[in-house]
Design a protein around this motif. Structure first.
Motif, PDB file in Angstrom:
ATOM      1  N   ASP A   4     -27.491 -45.723   5.164  1.00 10.90           N
ATOM      2  CA  ASP A   4     -28.069 -44.515   5.298  1.00 10.90           C
ATOM      3  C   ASP A   4     -27.149 -43.417   5.493  1.00 10.90           C
ATOM      4  O   ASP A   4     -27.579 -42.093   5.773  1.00 10.90           O
ATOM      5  CB  ASP A   4     -28.970 -44.330   6.454  1.00 10.90           C
ATOM      6  N   ALA A   5     -25.823 -43.737   5.264  1.00 10.38           N
ATOM      7  CA  ALA A   5     -24.758 -42.449   5.398  1.00 10.38           C
ATOM      8  C   ALA A   5     -25.011 -41.521   4.337  1.00 10.38           C
ATOM      9  O   ALA A   5     -25.203 -41.856   3.164  1.00 10.38           O
ATOM     10  CB  ALA A   5     -23.694 -43.060   5.287  1.00 10.38           C
ATOM     11  N   THR A   6     -24.773 -40.364   4.668  1.00  7.69           N
ATOM     12  CA  THR A   6     -24.698 -39.315   3.575  1.00  7.69           C
ATOM     13  C   THR A   6     -23.559 -39.341   2.671  1.00  7.69           C
ATOM     14  O   THR A   6     -22.431 -39.763   3.475  1.00  7.69           O
ATOM     15  CB  THR A   6     -24.745 -37.914   4.181  1.00  7.69           C
ATOM     16  N   GLY A   7     -23.388 -38.759   1.658  1.00 12.15           N
ATOM     17  CA  GLY A   7     -22.036 -38.682   1.040  1.00 12.15           C
ATOM     18  C   GLY A   7     -20.711 -37.845   1.922  1.00 12.15           C
ATOM     19  O   GLY A   7     -19.981 -38.611   1.720  1.00 12.15           O
ATOM     20  N   ALA A   8     -21.278 -36.994   2.698  1.00 12.09           N
ATOM     21  CA  ALA A   8     -20.052 -36.287   3.448  1.00 12.09           C
ATOM     22  C   ALA A   8     -19.798 -37.340   4.331  1.00 12.09           C
ATOM     23  O   ALA A   8     -18.500 -37.359   4.770  1.00 12.09           O
ATOM     24  CB  ALA A   8     -20.878 -34.984   3.935  1.00 12.09           C
ATOM     25  N   ARG A   9     -20.603 -38.037   5.044  1.00 18.02           N
ATOM     26  CA  ARG A   9     -20.294 -38.774   6.216  1.00 18.02           C
ATOM     27  C   ARG A   9     -19.468 -40.099   5.847  1.00 18.02           C
ATOM     28  O   ARG A   9     -18.393 -40.399   6.231  1.00 18.02           O
ATOM     29  CB  ARG A   9     -21.535 -39.399   7.021  1.00 18.02           C
ATOM     30  N   ALA A  10     -20.021 -40.743   4.548  1.00 14.44           N
ATOM     31  CA  ALA A  10     -19.271 -41.764   3.924  1.00 14.44           C
ATOM     32  C   ALA A  10     -17.791 -41.250   3.540  1.00 14.44           C
ATOM     33  O   ALA A  10     -16.890 -41.872   3.677  1.00 14.44           O
ATOM     34  CB  ALA A  10     -20.063 -42.127   2.550  1.00 14.44           C
ATOM     35  N   THR A  11     -17.728 -40.218   2.672  1.00 17.36           N
ATOM     36  CA  THR A  11     -16.373 -39.767   2.370  1.00 17.36           C
ATOM     37  C   THR A  11     -15.365 -39.389   3.551  1.00 17.36           C
ATOM     38  O   THR A  11     -14.173 -39.676   3.424  1.00 17.36           O
ATOM     39  CB  THR A  11     -16.207 -38.655   1.384  1.00 17.36           C
ATOM     40  N   GLU A  12     -16.108 -38.913   4.566  1.00 17.90           N
ATOM     41  CA  GLU A  12     -15.132 -38.687   6.033  1.00 17.90           C
ATOM     42  C   GLU A  12     -14.813 -40.042   6.528  1.00 17.90           C
ATOM     43  O   GLU A  12     -13.413 -39.933   6.660  1.00 17.90           O
ATOM     44  CB  GLU A  12     -16.098 -38.035   6.919  1.00 17.90           C
ATOM     45  N   GLN A  13     -15.616 -40.981   6.391  1.00 17.29           N
ATOM     46  CA  GLN A  13     -15.083 -42.554   6.846  1.00 17.29           C
ATOM     47  C   GLN A  13     -14.186 -42.872   6.222  1.00 17.29           C
ATOM     48  O   GLN A  13     -13.160 -43.745   6.583  1.00 17.29           O
ATOM     49  CB  GLN A  13     -16.642 -43.170   6.960  1.00 17.29           C
ATOM     50  N   ILE A  14     -13.979 -42.797   4.777  1.00 16.99           N
ATOM     51  CA  ILE A  14     -13.173 -43.353   3.843  1.00 16.99           C
ATOM     52  C   ILE A  14     -12.014 -42.898   3.454  1.00 16.99           C
ATOM     53  O   ILE A  14     -11.301 -43.175   2.733  1.00 16.99           O
ATOM     54  CB  ILE A  14     -13.776 -44.125   2.435  1.00 16.99           C
ATOM     55  N   MET A  15     -11.864 -41.340   4.035  1.00 19.34           N
ATOM     56  CA  MET A  15     -10.712 -40.656   3.748  1.00 19.34           C
ATOM     57  C   MET A  15      -9.416 -41.075   3.875  1.00 19.34           C
ATOM     58  O   MET A  15      -8.665 -40.942   3.058  1.00 19.34           O
ATOM     59  CB  MET A  15     -10.871 -39.200   4.428  1.00 19.34           C
ATOM     60  N   PRO A  16      -9.155 -41.882   4.883  1.00 18.67           N
ATOM     61  CA  PRO A  16      -7.729 -42.491   4.931  1.00 18.67           C
ATOM     62  C   PRO A  16      -7.445 -43.223   3.855  1.00 18.67           C
ATOM     63  O   PRO A  16      -6.305 -43.476   3.311  1.00 18.67           O
ATOM     64  CB  PRO A  16      -7.762 -43.189   6.235  1.00 18.67           C
ATOM     65  N   GLN A  17      -8.463 -44.188   3.562  1.00 17.03           N
ATOM     66  CA  GLN A  17      -8.252 -45.173   2.396  1.00 17.03           C
ATOM     67  C   GLN A  17      -8.086 -44.419   1.046  1.00 17.03           C
ATOM     68  O   GLN A  17      -7.343 -44.785   0.108  1.00 17.03           O
ATOM     69  CB  GLN A  17      -9.395 -46.125   2.386  1.00 17.03           C
ATOM     70  N   LEU A  18      -8.905 -43.320   0.822  1.00 16.98           N
ATOM     71  CA  LEU A  18      -8.682 -42.569  -0.422  1.00 16.98           C
ATOM     72  C   LEU A  18      -7.303 -41.899  -0.370  1.00 16.98           C
ATOM     73  O   LEU A  18      -6.680 -41.784  -1.443  1.00 16.98           O
ATOM     74  CB  LEU A  18      -9.958 -41.376  -0.337  1.00 16.98           C
ATOM     75  N   GLN A  19      -6.973 -41.251   0.607  1.00 20.26           N
ATOM     76  CA  GLN A  19      -5.581 -40.659   0.824  1.00 20.26           C
ATOM     77  C   GLN A  19      -4.583 -41.717   0.420  1.00 20.26           C
ATOM     78  O   GLN A  19      -3.170 -41.249  -0.106  1.00 20.26           O
ATOM     79  CB  GLN A  19      -5.219 -40.203   2.047  1.00 20.26           C
ATOM     80  N   ALA A  20      -4.650 -42.844   0.900  1.00 21.91           N
ATOM     81  CA  ALA A  20      -3.780 -44.047   0.672  1.00 21.91           C
ATOM     82  C   ALA A  20      -3.747 -44.322  -0.858  1.00 21.91           C
ATOM     83  O   ALA A  20      -2.577 -44.446  -1.363  1.00 21.91           O
ATOM     84  CB  ALA A  20      -3.965 -45.245   1.666  1.00 21.91           C
ATOM     85  N   LEU A  21      -4.826 -44.490  -1.426  1.00 24.11           N
ATOM     86  CA  LEU A  21      -4.863 -44.685  -2.840  1.00 24.11           C
ATOM     87  C   LEU A  21      -4.231 -43.682  -3.516  1.00 24.11           C
ATOM     88  O   LEU A  21      -3.567 -43.816  -4.466  1.00 24.11           O
ATOM     89  CB  LEU A  21      -6.155 -45.030  -3.059  1.00 24.11           C
ATOM     90  N   ASP A  22      -4.640 -42.412  -3.364  1.00 23.55           N
ATOM     91  CA  ASP A  22      -4.093 -41.313  -3.743  1.00 23.55           C
ATOM     92  C   ASP A  22      -2.339 -41.294  -3.687  1.00 23.55           C
ATOM     93  O   ASP A  22      -1.779 -40.929  -4.774  1.00 23.55           O
ATOM     94  CB  ASP A  22      -4.492 -40.105  -3.316  1.00 23.55           C
ATOM     95  N   ARG A  23      -1.823 -41.546  -2.679  1.00 21.60           N
ATOM     96  CA  ARG A  23      -0.281 -41.697  -2.608  1.00 21.60           C
ATOM     97  C   ARG A  23       0.371 -42.723  -3.238  1.00 21.60           C
ATOM     98  O   ARG A  23       1.154 -42.596  -4.020  1.00 21.60           O
ATOM     99  CB  ARG A  23      -0.159 -41.887  -0.925  1.00 21.60           C
ATOM    100  N   ALA A  24      -0.497 -43.905  -3.373  1.00 22.40           N
ATOM    101  CA  ALA A  24      -0.001 -44.938  -4.357  1.00 22.40           C
ATOM    102  C   ALA A  24      -0.155 -44.725  -5.736  1.00 22.40           C
ATOM    103  O   ALA A  24       0.938 -44.991  -6.388  1.00 22.40           O
ATOM    104  CB  ALA A  24      -0.784 -46.163  -4.058  1.00 22.40           C
ATOM    105  N   VAL A  25      -1.164 -43.912  -6.010  1.00 24.83           N
ATOM    106  CA  VAL A  25      -1.190 -43.246  -7.579  1.00 24.83           C
ATOM    107  C   VAL A  25      -0.040 -42.439  -7.933  1.00 24.83           C
ATOM    108  O   VAL A  25       0.678 -42.645  -8.961  1.00 24.83           O
ATOM    109  CB  VAL A  25      -2.559 -42.840  -8.139  1.00 24.83           C
TER     110      VAL A  25
END
Length: 139
Positions: free
Chosen positions: A109-130
Motif C-alpha cells: 500500500d506504499a505510495t510512490g513517494a514512500r516507495a522511492t524514499e525507501q529504495i533511494m539508497p539502492q537507486l543511488q548505488a545503481l546510479d553510481r555503478a552505471v
C-alpha cells in the motif's frame, strides 16, 4: 530490366562509395560495440533516474515494480553488449540485485513517494555503478 546491368550498377556503386563486401573492420566493430554498450548504459541510467523521480502523488508500488522490470531489461541488454567488449558487469548486477530485493519488501500500500524514499539508497548505488561503467567504457 536485365539482371546483369542491375548487378553491375550495384557493384560499381559499392566500389565507388568505398564500401566492400568484407564488412566493418575489427576496429569499426569494436567502436560499434562500445557505442551500443554506451546507449544501453544510458537507457539503464535513464530508467533508474525516472524511478527516482517517480511522481509520488499518482504512483504506487506497482509502478515501482514496472520500473524495476524496465531496469532489469536494460541490465540484460547491458550484459549482452558488455560481453562483446569484455566489460565487467558484476557491480551493476550487484547494485540491481540490491534494488530488486528492496522493491520486493516494499509494503503493497506504499505510495510512490514512500516507495522511492525507501529504495533511494539502492537507486543511488545503481546510479553510481552505471556512472562508473560509463566512465570505464568512456561513454
Amino acid at each position: 530490366m536485365p539482371l546483369l546491368p542491375v548487378c553491375l550498377f550495384a557493384a560499381v556503386s559499392l566500389a565507388a562509395s568505398g564500401c566492400s563486401a568484407a564488412g566493418p573492420t575489427r576496429e569499426e566493430q569494436a567502436t560499434i560495440a562500445v557505442h551500443e554498450l554506451c546507449e544501453s548504459l544510458g537507457d539503464l541510467r535513464a530508467h533508474t533516474g525516472e524511478l527516482a523521480d517517480l511522481d509520488g502523488t499518482r504512483a504506487g508500488v506497482l509502478d515501482v515494480r514496472d520500473f524495476r522490470q524496465d531496469i532489469s531489461d536494460d541490465l540484460h541488454n547491458v550484459r549482452e553488449e558488455a560481453r562483446t567488449v569484455r566489460h565487467p558487469t558484476a557491480a551493476l548486477a550487484n547494485a540491481f540485485d540490491s534494488l530488486s530485493r528492496a522493491v520486493d519488501i516494499l509494503p503493497g500500500d506504499a505510495t510512490g513517494a514512500r516507495a522511492t524514499e525507501q529504495i533511494m539508497p539502492q537507486l543511488q548505488a545503481l546510479d553510481r555503478a552505471v556512472a562508473a561503467s560509463q566512465a570505464s567504457v568512456k561513454c
